[in-house]
Design an enzyme around this catalytic site. Structure first.
Site, PDB file in Angstrom:
ATOM      1  N   ARG A 120     167.292  15.003 -13.478  1.00  0.00           N
ATOM      2  CA  ARG A 120     168.126  13.882 -13.912  1.00  0.00           C
ATOM      3  C   ARG A 120     168.392  13.971 -15.408  1.00  0.00           C
ATOM      4  O   ARG A 120     169.501  13.765 -15.878  1.00  0.00           O
ATOM      5  CB  ARG A 120     167.411  12.558 -13.612  1.00  0.00           C
ATOM      6  CG  ARG A 120     168.263  11.353 -13.929  1.00  0.00           C
ATOM      7  CD  ARG A 120     167.427  10.098 -14.059  1.00  0.00           C
ATOM      8  NE  ARG A 120     166.620  10.101 -15.275  1.00  0.00           N
ATOM      9  CZ  ARG A 120     165.809   9.121 -15.636  1.00  0.00           C
ATOM     10  NH1 ARG A 120     165.674   8.058 -14.868  1.00  0.00           N
ATOM     11  NH2 ARG A 120     165.111   9.195 -16.758  1.00  0.00           N
ATOM     12  N   HIS A 159     152.934  28.242 -14.609  1.00  0.00           N
ATOM     13  CA  HIS A 159     154.146  28.112 -15.411  1.00  0.00           C
ATOM     14  C   HIS A 159     153.713  27.747 -16.832  1.00  0.00           C
ATOM     15  O   HIS A 159     153.265  26.624 -17.080  1.00  0.00           O
ATOM     16  CB  HIS A 159     155.028  27.004 -14.810  1.00  0.00           C
ATOM     17  CG  HIS A 159     156.349  26.858 -15.501  1.00  0.00           C
ATOM     18  ND1 HIS A 159     157.338  27.810 -15.414  1.00  0.00           N
ATOM     19  CD2 HIS A 159     156.852  25.874 -16.296  1.00  0.00           C
ATOM     20  CE1 HIS A 159     158.397  27.418 -16.109  1.00  0.00           C
ATOM     21  NE2 HIS A 159     158.121  26.255 -16.664  1.00  0.00           N
ATOM     22  N   SER A 197     155.376  32.571 -14.658  1.00  0.00           N
ATOM     23  CA  SER A 197     156.636  32.111 -15.245  1.00  0.00           C
ATOM     24  C   SER A 197     156.383  31.470 -16.606  1.00  0.00           C
ATOM     25  O   SER A 197     155.270  31.055 -16.918  1.00  0.00           O
ATOM     26  CB  SER A 197     157.341  31.143 -14.297  1.00  0.00           C
ATOM     27  OG  SER A 197     156.502  30.055 -13.984  1.00  0.00           O
ATOM     28  N   GLU A 227     158.386  29.069 -19.870  1.00  0.00           N
ATOM     29  CA  GLU A 227     159.518  28.184 -20.177  1.00  0.00           C
ATOM     30  C   GLU A 227     159.906  28.303 -21.650  1.00  0.00           C
ATOM     31  O   GLU A 227     159.048  28.281 -22.529  1.00  0.00           O
ATOM     32  CB  GLU A 227     159.120  26.737 -19.848  1.00  0.00           C
ATOM     33  CG  GLU A 227     160.257  25.768 -20.096  1.00  0.00           C
ATOM     34  CD  GLU A 227     160.053  24.463 -19.350  1.00  0.00           C
ATOM     35  OE1 GLU A 227     159.593  24.483 -18.189  1.00  0.00           O
ATOM     36  OE2 GLU A 227     160.354  23.421 -19.951  1.00  0.00           O
ATOM     37  N   PHE A 272     149.497  16.381 -31.137  1.00  0.00           N
ATOM     38  CA  PHE A 272     148.971  15.078 -30.726  1.00  0.00           C
ATOM     39  C   PHE A 272     149.723  13.904 -31.367  1.00  0.00           C
ATOM     40  O   PHE A 272     149.478  12.754 -31.030  1.00  0.00           O
ATOM     41  CB  PHE A 272     147.471  14.997 -31.055  1.00  0.00           C
ATOM     42  CG  PHE A 272     146.678  16.113 -30.446  1.00  0.00           C
ATOM     43  CD1 PHE A 272     146.617  16.264 -29.065  1.00  0.00           C
ATOM     44  CD2 PHE A 272     146.014  17.032 -31.237  1.00  0.00           C
ATOM     45  CE1 PHE A 272     145.904  17.311 -28.492  1.00  0.00           C
ATOM     46  CE2 PHE A 272     145.299  18.086 -30.673  1.00  0.00           C
ATOM     47  CZ  PHE A 272     145.246  18.221 -29.296  1.00  0.00           C
ATOM     48  N   ASP A 325     166.653  13.048 -19.507  1.00  0.00           N
ATOM     49  CA  ASP A 325     166.147  11.863 -20.212  1.00  0.00           C
ATOM     50  C   ASP A 325     167.308  11.015 -20.725  1.00  0.00           C
ATOM     51  O   ASP A 325     168.397  11.532 -20.928  1.00  0.00           O
ATOM     52  CB  ASP A 325     165.273  12.295 -21.398  1.00  0.00           C
ATOM     53  CG  ASP A 325     163.868  12.631 -20.938  1.00  0.00           C
ATOM     54  OD1 ASP A 325     163.378  11.933 -20.021  1.00  0.00           O
ATOM     55  OD2 ASP A 325     163.278  13.570 -21.477  1.00  0.00           O
TER      56      ASP A 325
HETATM   57  C1  LIG Z   1     159.276  21.053 -15.361  1.00  0.00           C
HETATM   58  C2  LIG Z   1     160.184  20.120 -16.128  1.00  0.00           C
HETATM   59  C3  LIG Z   1     161.295  20.636 -16.786  1.00  0.00           C
HETATM   60  C4  LIG Z   1     162.160  19.787 -17.499  1.00  0.00           C
HETATM   61  N1  LIG Z   1     163.260  20.323 -18.138  1.00  0.00           N
HETATM   62  C5  LIG Z   1     164.138  19.524 -18.789  1.00  0.00           C
HETATM   63  C6  LIG Z   1     165.320  20.042 -19.397  1.00  0.00           C
HETATM   64  O1  LIG Z   1     165.566  21.243 -19.361  1.00  0.00           O
HETATM   65  N2  LIG Z   1     166.172  19.175 -20.001  1.00  0.00           N
HETATM   66  C7  LIG Z   1     165.935  17.843 -20.049  1.00  0.00           C
HETATM   67  O2  LIG Z   1     166.748  17.104 -20.612  1.00  0.00           O
HETATM   68  N3  LIG Z   1     164.822  17.312 -19.482  1.00  0.00           N
HETATM   69  C8  LIG Z   1     163.918  18.116 -18.857  1.00  0.00           C
HETATM   70  N4  LIG Z   1     162.804  17.570 -18.240  1.00  0.00           N
HETATM   71  C9  LIG Z   1     162.533  16.144 -18.387  1.00  0.00           C
HETATM   72  C10 LIG Z   1     163.240  15.324 -17.298  1.00  0.00           C
HETATM   73  O3  LIG Z   1     164.631  15.427 -17.436  1.00  0.00           O
HETATM   74  C11 LIG Z   1     162.781  13.876 -17.481  1.00  0.00           C
HETATM   75  O4  LIG Z   1     161.418  13.732 -17.170  1.00  0.00           O
HETATM   76  C12 LIG Z   1     163.624  12.825 -16.789  1.00  0.00           C
HETATM   77  O5  LIG Z   1     163.254  11.560 -17.347  1.00  0.00           O
HETATM   78  C13 LIG Z   1     163.462  12.741 -15.287  1.00  0.00           C
HETATM   79  O6  LIG Z   1     164.026  13.795 -14.649  1.00  0.00           O
HETATM   80  P1  LIG Z   1     163.745  14.043 -13.062  1.00  0.00           P
HETATM   81  O7  LIG Z   1     164.575  15.146 -12.660  1.00  0.00           O
HETATM   82  O8  LIG Z   1     162.294  14.087 -12.820  1.00  0.00           O
HETATM   83  O9  LIG Z   1     164.340  12.645 -12.494  1.00  0.00           O
HETATM   84  P2  LIG Z   1     164.238  11.894 -11.102  1.00  0.00           P
HETATM   85  O10 LIG Z   1     163.600  12.718 -10.062  1.00  0.00           O
HETATM   86  O11 LIG Z   1     165.583  11.326 -10.823  1.00  0.00           O
HETATM   87  O12 LIG Z   1     163.211  10.705 -11.435  1.00  0.00           O
HETATM   88  C14 LIG Z   1     163.345   9.931 -12.637  1.00  0.00           C
HETATM   89  C15 LIG Z   1     162.713   8.572 -12.440  1.00  0.00           C
HETATM   90  O13 LIG Z   1     163.510   7.780 -11.544  1.00  0.00           O
HETATM   91  C16 LIG Z   1     162.760   7.398 -10.380  1.00  0.00           C
HETATM   92  N5  LIG Z   1     163.686   7.577  -9.252  1.00  0.00           N
HETATM   93  C17 LIG Z   1     164.074   8.733  -8.671  1.00  0.00           C
HETATM   94  N6  LIG Z   1     164.958   8.483  -7.689  1.00  0.00           N
HETATM   95  C18 LIG Z   1     165.146   7.137  -7.658  1.00  0.00           C
HETATM   96  C19 LIG Z   1     165.937   6.250  -6.870  1.00  0.00           C
HETATM   97  N7  LIG Z   1     166.724   6.714  -5.880  1.00  0.00           N
HETATM   98  N8  LIG Z   1     165.885   4.921  -7.138  1.00  0.00           N
HETATM   99  C20 LIG Z   1     165.083   4.425  -8.139  1.00  0.00           C
HETATM  100  N9  LIG Z   1     164.301   5.228  -8.912  1.00  0.00           N
HETATM  101  C21 LIG Z   1     164.336   6.554  -8.672  1.00  0.00           C
HETATM  102  C22 LIG Z   1     161.549   8.340 -10.347  1.00  0.00           C
HETATM  103  O14 LIG Z   1     160.422   7.716  -9.727  1.00  0.00           O
HETATM  104  C23 LIG Z   1     161.300   8.582 -11.831  1.00  0.00           C
HETATM  105  O15 LIG Z   1     160.571   7.531 -12.407  1.00  0.00           O
HETATM  106  C24 LIG Z   1     161.901  18.391 -17.538  1.00  0.00           C
HETATM  107  C25 LIG Z   1     160.772  17.872 -16.871  1.00  0.00           C
HETATM  108  C26 LIG Z   1     159.921  18.727 -16.176  1.00  0.00           C
HETATM  109  C27 LIG Z   1     158.718  18.161 -15.499  1.00  0.00           C
END
Ligand SMILES: Cc1cc2nc3c(=O)[nH]c(=O)nc-3n(C[C@H](O)[C@H](O)[C@H](O)COP(=O)(O)OP(=O)(O)OC[C@H]3O[C@@H](n4cnc5c(N)ncnc54)[C@H](O)[C@@H]3O)c2cc1C
Length: 283
Positions: free
Chosen positions: A106, A263, A15, A17, A214, A108
């Site tokens: 979720r 990926h 895959s 991205e 970097f 950023d």
């Molecule tokens: C493979 C990949 C693809 C991505 N693609 C995109 C994209 O297309 N667009 C974009 O904007 N961003 C993207 N991101 C970045 C991502 O959106 C960010 O890293 C974001 O800050 C966290 O998203 P998440 O889905 O991991 O969040 P979550 O799983 O909700 O976690 C976020 C943080 O909150 C904490 N947390 C989770 N649940 C709870 C809870 N119930 N109570 C308290 N804390 C909690 C977790 O420990 C973590 O520190 C991508 C990241 C990855 C790894």
């Protein structure tokens, strides 16, 4: 095609991205990138979703284009700035376009804010989005995982607990943030299995193509040898070749670990991915 149905194949998934280009006009060069990647027979191509829904239009268009090409898209989707009603509207649109796979995130915090603000009548965590999608749709769902912890994680244990919540809410697989140490990936998978998270964990690999990489804090460890190799190159071409060689070696190591896929963060360019697979096939 649902990605979850591909894991039973006797080979690791391939895959890549990409992200919707900032300017609509640049989408043609992205489509050329897809044509160049096509000989690698991608199992899926994932399309990122800009924070706050930027380029949302292109996100759908790109997924629809991939479907037309016969390539399975994985549409990323974030909770940023959306109420539940808006999420339904967007997911309905993706479903209407023929998308079957969503990477539920979720997102950023918007530029300028340090903390993610839960949108009014929306979701504060990816696990809530996963639950919502499972309840209302038949999408295959991927989620993000962080071998070196999410930058906002309170602790390794809490990050793991919340990742488990995403799996229990119905996630079918995990795609990881990129990392450069395969030992970190292996340790991460072991931690997951220890807490009975058994879904596939696809490792994310970022080919570093320029020393500019970097300059940004990506929140992951950079091996000194990689940095030294890329920064000491005598030309941009040499820097790129060294970064690709590092990524190819990393991929070989991951395949030896028996990962369910690779990926590659293609960043809208096919060359690095083609060269990595050339190196893998020659090995
Ligand atoms: C493979 C990949 C693809 C991505 N693609 C995109 C994209 O297309 N667009 C974009 O904007 N961003 C993207 N991101 C970045 C991502 O959106 C960010 O890293 C974001 O800050 C966290 O998203 P998440 O889905 O991991 O969040 P979550 O799983 O909700 O976690 C976020 C943080 O909150 C904490 N947390 C989770 N649940 C709870 C809870 N119930 N109570 C308290 N804390 C909690 C977790 O420990 C973590 O520190 C991508 C990241 C990855 C790894």
């Amino acid at each position: 095609m649902k990605i979850r149905d591909l894991f039973s194949m006797a080979r690791p998934l391939r895959s890549f991205e990409v992200f919707p280009p900032k300017r609509d006009g640049d989408v043609e060069s992205l489509y050329r990138c897809f044509e160049e990647l096509r000989p690698l027979k991608p199992d899926f191509i994932s399309v990122t979703y800009g924070a706050g829904g930027t380029n949302a239009g292109l996100h759908y268009e790109i997924s629809a284009h991939l479907i037309k090409m016969g390539i399975t898209p994985l549409a990323h989707f974030t909770c940023v700035g959306h109420s539940k009603a808006q999420i339904r509207e967007q997911l309905d649109r993706l479903k209407g376009a023929g998308v079957e796979n969503i990477l539920a995130l979720r997102g950023d915090p918007p530029k300028g804010s340090l903390r993610f603000e839960k949108p009014e009548d929306g979701f504060g965590h990816a696990s809530e989005l996963v639950e919502f999608i499972r309840e209302h749709y038949d999408f295959c769902i991927g989620v993000a995982g962080y071998p070196e912890l999410h930058p906002e994680a309170e602790s390794a244990d809490s990050d793991l607990k919340y990742l488990k919540r995403k799996a229990e809410a119905g996630a079918d697989f995990i795609t990881t943030q990129f990392f450069f140490s395969n030992a970190d990936y292996a340790a991460f998978v072991t931690r997951l299995r220890t807490v009975r998270i058994h879904i596939p964990v696809i490792p994310g690999v970022m080919p570093v193509l320029t020393p500019k990489f970097f300059a940004r804090d990506w929140g992951v460890k950079i091996p000194p040898a990689l940095r030294e190799a890329v920064e000491s190159a005598s030309s941009p071409e040499e820097a790129e070749a060294r970064g690709i060689a590092f990524a190819a070696e990393q991929c070989k190591g991951l395949l030896r670990l028996g990962t369910p896929g690779l990926h590659l963060y293609a960043m809208n360019k096919a060359q690095a991915s083609l060269k990595i697979y050339e190196a893998l096939e020659g090995a």
